[in-house]
Motif scaffolding. Structure first.
Motif, PDB file in Angstrom:
ATOM      1  N   MET A   1       0.612  -1.176   0.088  1.00 42.34           N
ATOM      2  CA  MET A   1       0.034  -0.044  -0.190  1.00 42.34           C
ATOM      3  C   MET A   1       0.900   1.445  -0.082  1.00 42.34           C
ATOM      4  N   ILE A   2       1.801   1.426   0.812  1.00 42.31           N
ATOM      5  CA  ILE A   2       2.841   2.493   0.794  1.00 42.31           C
ATOM      6  C   ILE A   2       3.432   2.651  -0.672  1.00 42.31           C
ATOM      7  N   ASP A   3       3.873   1.617  -1.282  1.00 43.98           N
ATOM      8  CA  ASP A   3       4.342   1.784  -3.016  1.00 43.98           C
ATOM      9  C   ASP A   3       3.250   2.123  -3.718  1.00 43.98           C
ATOM     10  N   TYR A   4       2.148   1.700  -3.252  1.00 49.67           N
ATOM     11  CA  TYR A   4       1.209   2.113  -4.370  1.00 49.67           C
ATOM     12  C   TYR A   4       0.753   3.521  -4.127  1.00 49.67           C
ATOM     13  N   LEU A   5       0.727   3.990  -2.853  1.00 51.04           N
ATOM     14  CA  LEU A   5       0.404   5.514  -2.752  1.00 51.04           C
ATOM     15  C   LEU A   5       1.595   6.437  -3.274  1.00 51.04           C
ATOM     16  N   HIS A   6       2.664   5.863  -3.212  1.00 51.96           N
ATOM     17  CA  HIS A   6       3.892   6.589  -3.636  1.00 51.96           C
ATOM     18  C   HIS A   6       3.734   6.490  -5.408  1.00 51.96           C
ATOM     19  N   GLY A   7       3.068   5.430  -5.593  1.00 51.35           N
ATOM     20  CA  GLY A   7       3.027   5.534  -7.461  1.00 51.35           C
ATOM     21  C   GLY A   7       3.782   4.576  -7.962  1.00 51.35           C
ATOM     22  N   TRP A   8       4.466   3.607  -7.354  1.00 51.75           N
ATOM     23  CA  TRP A   8       5.241   2.439  -7.691  1.00 51.75           C
ATOM     24  C   TRP A   8       4.398   1.234  -7.668  1.00 51.75           C
ATOM     25  N   LEU A   9       3.900   0.840  -9.120  1.00 53.31           N
ATOM     26  CA  LEU A   9       2.712  -0.231  -9.209  1.00 53.31           C
ATOM     27  C   LEU A   9       3.515  -1.442  -9.260  1.00 53.31           C
ATOM     28  N   GLY A  10       4.720  -1.558 -10.103  1.00 56.52           N
ATOM     29  CA  GLY A  10       5.485  -2.785  -9.999  1.00 56.52           C
ATOM     30  C   GLY A  10       5.797  -3.370  -8.612  1.00 56.52           C
ATOM     31  N   ARG A  11       6.473  -2.318  -7.912  1.00 53.65           N
ATOM     32  CA  ARG A  11       6.791  -2.759  -6.331  1.00 53.65           C
ATOM     33  C   ARG A  11       5.523  -3.214  -5.652  1.00 53.65           C
ATOM     34  N   ALA A  12       4.594  -2.238  -5.750  1.00 54.94           N
ATOM     35  CA  ALA A  12       3.374  -2.704  -5.143  1.00 54.94           C
ATOM     36  C   ALA A  12       2.696  -4.254  -5.406  1.00 54.94           C
ATOM     37  N   GLU A  13       2.730  -4.305  -6.791  1.00 54.35           N
ATOM     38  CA  GLU A  13       2.240  -5.745  -7.085  1.00 54.35           C
ATOM     39  C   GLU A  13       2.993  -6.830  -6.782  1.00 54.35           C
ATOM     40  N   ARG A  14       4.311  -6.713  -6.801  1.00 58.35           N
ATOM     41  CA  ARG A  14       5.314  -7.779  -6.331  1.00 58.35           C
ATOM     42  C   ARG A  14       5.028  -7.930  -4.906  1.00 58.35           C
ATOM     43  N   LYS A  15       4.829  -7.089  -3.709  1.00 54.35           N
ATOM     44  CA  LYS A  15       4.689  -7.161  -2.539  1.00 54.35           C
ATOM     45  C   LYS A  15       3.213  -7.750  -2.400  1.00 54.35           C
ATOM     46  N   ALA A  16       2.199  -7.272  -2.892  1.00 51.91           N
ATOM     47  CA  ALA A  16       0.734  -7.718  -2.856  1.00 51.91           C
ATOM     48  C   ALA A  16       0.554  -9.349  -3.101  1.00 51.91           C
ATOM     49  N   MET A  17       1.471  -9.576  -4.188  1.00 48.38           N
ATOM     50  CA  MET A  17       1.504 -10.861  -4.745  1.00 48.38           C
ATOM     51  C   MET A  17       2.149 -11.902  -3.925  1.00 48.38           C
ATOM     52  N   ALA A  18       3.232 -11.338  -3.170  1.00 50.91           N
ATOM     53  CA  ALA A  18       3.974 -11.974  -2.145  1.00 50.91           C
ATOM     54  C   ALA A  18       3.301 -12.333  -1.091  1.00 50.91           C
ATOM     55  N   ALA A  19       2.178 -11.362  -0.546  1.00 52.21           N
ATOM     56  CA  ALA A  19       1.417 -11.423   0.549  1.00 52.21           C
ATOM     57  C   ALA A  19       0.319 -12.451   0.334  1.00 52.21           C
ATOM     58  N   LEU A  20      -0.359 -12.611  -0.801  1.00 54.90           N
ATOM     59  CA  LEU A  20      -1.101 -13.650  -1.074  1.00 54.90           C
ATOM     60  C   LEU A  20      -0.423 -15.064  -1.304  1.00 54.90           C
ATOM     61  N   ALA A  21       0.936 -15.063  -1.654  1.00 53.55           N
ATOM     62  CA  ALA A  21       1.635 -16.131  -1.533  1.00 53.55           C
ATOM     63  C   ALA A  21       1.746 -16.691  -0.261  1.00 53.55           C
ATOM     64  N   GLU A  22       1.869 -15.849   0.691  1.00 58.06           N
ATOM     65  CA  GLU A  22       2.314 -16.003   2.096  1.00 58.06           C
ATOM     66  C   GLU A  22       0.870 -16.732   2.547  1.00 58.06           C
TER      67      GLU A  22
END
Length: 873
Positions: free
Chosen positions: A544-565
């Motif tokens: 969410m922090i990356d998304y609010l800063h506008g870094w979509l790729g970083r945000a997506e990778r972290k969000a996908m890692a959260a789902l994988a967890e």
């Protein structure tokens, strides 16, 4: 002795009409013709005798059968019967073999002649000794082993018994000269049970049959007795599902065949341990207040008396037997059951078995003890980990209202906060704090105070109070030195959850650096099932922090890692606050993947009894409103903007993001002045807001004001492409208005380069008609082709023929969808793709459906072909 031979002892037992022949066991018994010794060893009623009798009847050759009796007067009678059974079975033993003349002994010469005669026989003799557990004389076992060893291939001995005979079984096993069928193999499978019930005229659904098999452990006599009783019931299915084991023919059978055959001491032990799911000799001794449990349990297991060995000196009762014993205990000793639960809870607590301690403490109705055990073990965080939280919540839901004390109030507060009931949780947390203060500052309450700090941090998160969260974290840090280190090591989830709550609260307050520090500590900390939810939540908030800063790729990778967890550890879906799905939905909106965004929002919608904190509530409102804007519904977007959440502090990013959505809605309806006014009320220092304000000025015709706002913009490298690309396009639009074509192409080219890496489409779609002509120029067309505009047609083909129109991929493939597509092109199966990507088969299927939809195909081969045409592979 003068008694006649009893023909019933040497005759094959009759099989009832409802007997079920089980080929898998018959096939195992056929090995008896190839090994000297076969043992069918099972509990009473396991179906041993009928199984072997049915096999013997269908063997197509003579079989000598003898049902042994405990009343036999010594080896002489036993061997007299063996010889009689062998002759009755068709073996031609000469008279010279002889016959015992003394009931109490047998001549060794006779045994040698018998072994020698069998050794030279043309066809081996199959001798079945049924109920061999009744033979207790050690000398008979020695004599039998002597004959078996020297008869060679001439004797195939089959022992049907409830326990292991006194034979050197280890030698036969080591030499591969023994066939064994034990209780586990004798148990009916659900499919076999269905056939057995059908023979009794009962037809049940498979799930009902499975439930019956689970309850009886596939015990043959239990299934048959249940079937016979169900035949008399007007509703057999309901009867078999709900029958009271303690008042049934099954109970009569087990009490008569197993319990009443035992000594009073053994009966007492069995009745007392029936309240336990599992037990060891020391625990059994604690319940009986004696010290003889070890020898009794070993003997019960050896005799297959419905006591199962779990290994490491732990045992359990057959579930149906335990159920019947508990019912019998209540009749024989009213009121004792609760006391036994209390004793068991005390012993288990001292031995470190927490879950069983809690179960028995609750069964004893001792809630102060039970809550105290949870808190003293520092395990209150388990109410939030999603692994056993439902079980614990259900267990403590039965807690008596009169139960009081710091531990009970802490558990009540935790249960309420689990359901996001902040008001009730605060009441109980205050009561717990008062109880702790009144008890004084003794060292023994450190675990309770640390548990209080965890709950206080969660209250801070739900109420959006960063100072409260900081105070709770500081208190927890001080208390860590007062709590035994082994408890902190045993329960890493407590620290992980506390830091997650702190990080979420700091994020809400806009303290992104401090929030990232706390959340990153969780992600890099202890790994395992107990901390999986905390890691998922922390990764989602970092996304969410990356998304609010506008870094979509970083945000997506972290969000996908959260789902994988969560997927790796089998957490319920959805779990936690669901913020990672909200981030993915927001990323999808910026990429103009609107259908995917809607699906992700639906997945995270109304998750039920999971965490709903201000970050997730505001995040949902933000992404929903942006999706509505992208779909051309500005009024609905304005209505969806987050209202006042009643938090203790106002979130600067939530406020600014809401203002940006409102401004975009006003711009969409042609009100640039209203948009500018909304953004003026937002504090300075928000790059995304500054860009949106410049957009409003540009829409109002104030080009210089727009450029001034953009020139003042200082991102310090924090703002990502979702912010900077919009700024570049606004500068390009201003340059277009000034007829500065070179600047327009340079700025749009830079925007395309930055946006392509992130597959960022919305800024271009929001730019208006002026950009279409710019994107059509040859210099920029290549940068936009395939992901923003249709791919250019390939050269070649018949002269004069127009190339077929190539489809535009309206929604680009996500990173994981691309991974799946590449493996699809390698002809990997769905299962192979799942294994290679370390995800579930269902997840791969979901990605495949999305790939098919985006590529407008229905089959795997078409998807690969279309992807190659679009240069995606």
């Amino acid at each position: 002795m003068g008694d006649p031979f009893l023909r019933t002892r040497i005759a094959l037992p009759a099989r009832p009409a409802t007997f079920l022949r089980r080929e898998r066991l018959v096939t195992r018994l056929d090995r008896a013709l190839r090994t000297p010794l076969t043992m069918v060893n099972g509990s009473a009623g396991a179906g041993k005798t009928l199984l072997v009798a049915d096999w013997a009847a269908g063997l197509g050759r003579p079989v000598a059968w003898l049902s042994t009796e405990s009343a036999d007067q010594g080896p002489g009678v036993f061997w007299a019967y063996v010889l009689h059974a062998v002759r009755a079975g068709g073996a031609d033993l000469p008279a010279e073999v002889g016959c015992p003349v003394d009931a109490r002994r047998v001549d060794h010469t006779l045994l040698a002649r018998l072994a020698a005669e069998l050794n030279t026989a043309e066809q081996s003799v199959v001798l079945v000794l049924d109920q061999y557990d009744r033979v207790s004389a050690p000398e008979i076992a020695d004599q039998l082993e002597f004959v078996l060893r020297h008869a060679g291939r001439g004797l195939r001995l089959v022992l049907v018994t409830r326990n292991e005979p006194l034979l050197p079984l280890h030698r036969y096993r080591a030499d591969g000269e023994m066939t064994e069928i034990r209780d586990a193999e004798l148990a009916f499978t659900p499919e076999e049970a269905a056939l057995l019930l059908d023979l009794h005229g009962l037809s049940l659904p498979l799930d009902a049959t499975r439930a019956l098999v689970d309850r009886t452990h596939g015990w043959a006599a239990g299934l048959r007795l249940c079937a016979l009783a169900a035949q008399e019931s007007p509703d057999p299915e309901t009867y078999l599902k709900e029958f009271e084991a303690g008042r049934s023919t099954v109970a009569d059978y087990l009490l008569a065949e197993v319990l009443k055959q035992r000594t009073p001491q053994t009966q007492d032990l069995l009745l007392r341990v029936s309240v336990l799911q599992r037990f060891c000799p020391e625990l059994a001794n604690a319940l009986t207040e004696r010290d003889d449990a070890e020898s009794i349990l070993v003997e019960l297991h050896r005799e297959n008396a419905f006591v199962e060995d779990l290994g490491h000196a732990w045992y359990r009762l057959h579930p149906l037997f335990g159920e019947i014993l508990r019912a019998h205990l209540r009749v024989r000793s009213p009121g004792l059951e609760q006391e036994l639960h209390r004793r068991a809870a005390g012993w288990l607590r001292g031995s470190g078995h927490l879950q069983e301690t809690l179960a028995h403490g609750a069964a004893a109705g001792d809630w102060e003890f039970t809550a105290g055990a949870l808190v003293d073990d520092l395990a209150i965080g388990q109410l939030f980990t999603s692994l056993c939280s439902d079980d614990l919540a259900e267990l403590f839901s039965r807690m008596a209202p009169e139960a009081s004390g710091a531990a009970t109030h802490l558990v009540r507060a935790a249960r309420d906060l689990c359901r996001c009931d902040l008001d009730r949780g605060l009441v109980h947390l205050r009561h717990a704090e008062e109880a702790l203060d009144s008890a004084g500052g003794t060292g023994g309450d450190a675990t309770a105070r640390l548990s209080w700090a965890l709950l206080e941090a969660m209250v801070a998160r739900l109420s959006g109070s960063p100072d409260r969260a900081k105070n709770a974290a500081e208190a927890a840090e001080r208390l860590r030195y007062e709590v035994p280190a082994h408890l902190l090591d045993k329960h890493p989830e407590l620290t992980a959850l506390l830091l997650t709550h702190l990080g979420s609260t700091l994020l809400w307050a806009g303290r992104f650096d401090a929030a990232s520090g706390a959340l990153s500590t969780v992600v890099g900390g202890a790994r395992g099932a107990s901390t999986a939810l905390a890691r998922q939540e922390s990764l989602g908030h970092l996304a969410m922090i990356d998304y609010l800063h506008g870094w979509l790729g970083r945000a997506e990778r972290k969000a996908m890692a959260a789902l994988a967890e969560s997927e790796r550890f089998g957490l319920p879906r959805p779990s936690g606050s669901g913020v990672e799905r909200l981030v993915l939905a927001g990323v999808a909106v910026d990429r103009n993947e609107l259908t995917r965004a809607r699906a992700l929002l639906d997945e995270a919608a109304d998750p039920g009894p999971v965490l709903r904190d201000p970050v997730s509530v505001a995040g949902r409102a933000l992404v929903t409103s942006r999706l509505l804007l992208a779909r051309g519904d500005p009024r609905a977007a304005l209505a969806a903007v987050a209202a006042d959440l009643g938090t203790e502090v106002v979130s600067p990013w939530a406020e600014s993001q809401s203002a940006m959505v409102a401004a975009a809605a006003h711009l969409a309806e042609g009100r640039p002045q209203s948009a500018a006014e909304v953004l003026r009320r937002v504090p300075d220092g928000q790059p995304a807001c500054a860009v949106e304000a410049a957009r409003a000025q540009l829409a109002a015709g104030n080009h210089e004001a727009a450029i001034t706002l953009l020139d003042r913009l200082r991102t310090d490298g924090r703002a990502g492409p979702a912010v900077t690309v919009r700024g570049l396009l606004l500068r390009a639009q201003a340059a277009d208005g000034a007829a500065d074509g070179a600047a327009v192409h340079r700025l749009v080219g830079q925007a395309l380069t930055d946006a392509r890496r992130e597959r960022l489409r919305r800024p271009f779609l929001e730019s208006g008609p002026w950009i279409r002509g710019v994107l059509g120029t040859p210099a920029l067309q290549k940068l936009a082709a395939g992901w923003l505009t249709p791919a250019r047609p390939r050269r070649g083909g018949p002269a004069g023929a127009e190339p077929p129109p190539e489809p535009l991929v309206v929604e680009a493939l996500s990173g994981r969808e691309t991974d799946v597509l590449r493996r699809l092109a390698q002809m990997m199966s769905t299962e192979e793709i799942a294994a290679d990507l370390h995800v579930s088969v269902n997840t791969v299927k979901t990605h495949l459906k999305s790939v098919y939809r985006k590529l407008a195909v229905n089959r795997r081969n078409d998807a690969v072909r279309r992807a190659r045409e679009l240069h995606l592979l």
